[in-house]
Design an enzyme around this catalytic site. Structure first.
Site, PDB file in Angstrom:
ATOM      1  N   HIS A 287      -9.515  39.924  50.070  1.00 25.98           N
ATOM      2  CA  HIS A 287      -9.428  39.062  48.801  1.00 25.98           C
ATOM      3  C   HIS A 287      -8.137  38.249  48.848  1.00 25.98           C
ATOM      4  O   HIS A 287      -8.400  37.296  47.908  1.00 25.98           O
ATOM      5  CB  HIS A 287      -9.309  40.350  47.645  1.00 25.98           C
ATOM      6  CG  HIS A 287     -10.248  41.413  47.418  1.00 25.98           C
ATOM      7  ND1 HIS A 287     -11.380  40.932  47.224  1.00 25.98           N
ATOM      8  CD2 HIS A 287     -10.375  42.595  47.801  1.00 25.98           C
ATOM      9  CE1 HIS A 287     -12.453  41.753  47.389  1.00 25.98           C
ATOM     10  NE2 HIS A 287     -11.409  43.088  47.631  1.00 25.98           N
TER      11      HIS A 287
ATOM     12  N   ARG B 137      -6.494  46.134  53.890  1.00 23.98           N
ATOM     13  CA  ARG B 137      -7.826  45.841  53.856  1.00 23.98           C
ATOM     14  C   ARG B 137      -8.036  44.791  52.671  1.00 23.98           C
ATOM     15  O   ARG B 137      -8.571  43.812  52.610  1.00 23.98           O
ATOM     16  CB  ARG B 137      -8.756  47.193  53.771  1.00 23.98           C
ATOM     17  CG  ARG B 137     -10.311  46.688  53.658  1.00 23.98           C
ATOM     18  CD  ARG B 137     -10.664  46.734  52.222  1.00 23.98           C
ATOM     19  NE  ARG B 137     -12.131  46.505  51.936  1.00 23.98           N
ATOM     20  CZ  ARG B 137     -12.377  45.703  51.105  1.00 23.98           C
ATOM     21  NH1 ARG B 137     -11.673  45.096  50.259  1.00 23.98           N
ATOM     22  NH2 ARG B 137     -13.644  45.292  50.964  1.00 23.98           N
TER      23      ARG B 137
END
Length: 111
Positions: A82, A77
């Protein structure tokens, strides 16, 4: 086990299903996946959401079900959220075609 944990598990399963439906919608075509930004972004959002719900699960729940790679799911995730521009197609494809169905099968008996 907390009632919220069950609700989070249900949401994780729901996002596994959404990813699977996206695969069906795009005919499970890896070449299309490589060229379709909407396909990539849609499935990546499923991974982000699954990781978000994993982070909300109680430590007690995760410890009780330590056969599930919670830390790796959360790490995926974080990478999707990011470091998306560095995401490799092969890794994302493997995750949505192999790992999410396995995750769903592991979670179904828990609800």
């Amino acid at each position: 086990m907390k009632n919220k944990d069950i609700q989070y598990v249900k949401k994780i399963i729901e996002y596994c299903d959404i990813a699977d439906n996206l695969l069906d919608e795009y005919e499970r075509d890896y070449l299309l996946f490589q060229t379709s930004q909407s396909f990539q972004l849609s499935t990546s959002m499923c991974i982000v959401q699954i990781g978000e719900y994993v982070s909300r699960l109680s430590d007690e729940f995760k410890e009780k079900h330590d056969n599930i790679p919670w830390k790796q799911i959360k790490g995926m995730r974080n990478f999707a959220a990011h470091q998306y521009e560095h995401f490799e197609f092969e890794v994302l494809w493997h995750t949505i075609t192999e790992e999410l169905p396995e995750l769903k099968e592991s979670l179904l008996p828990l609800i």
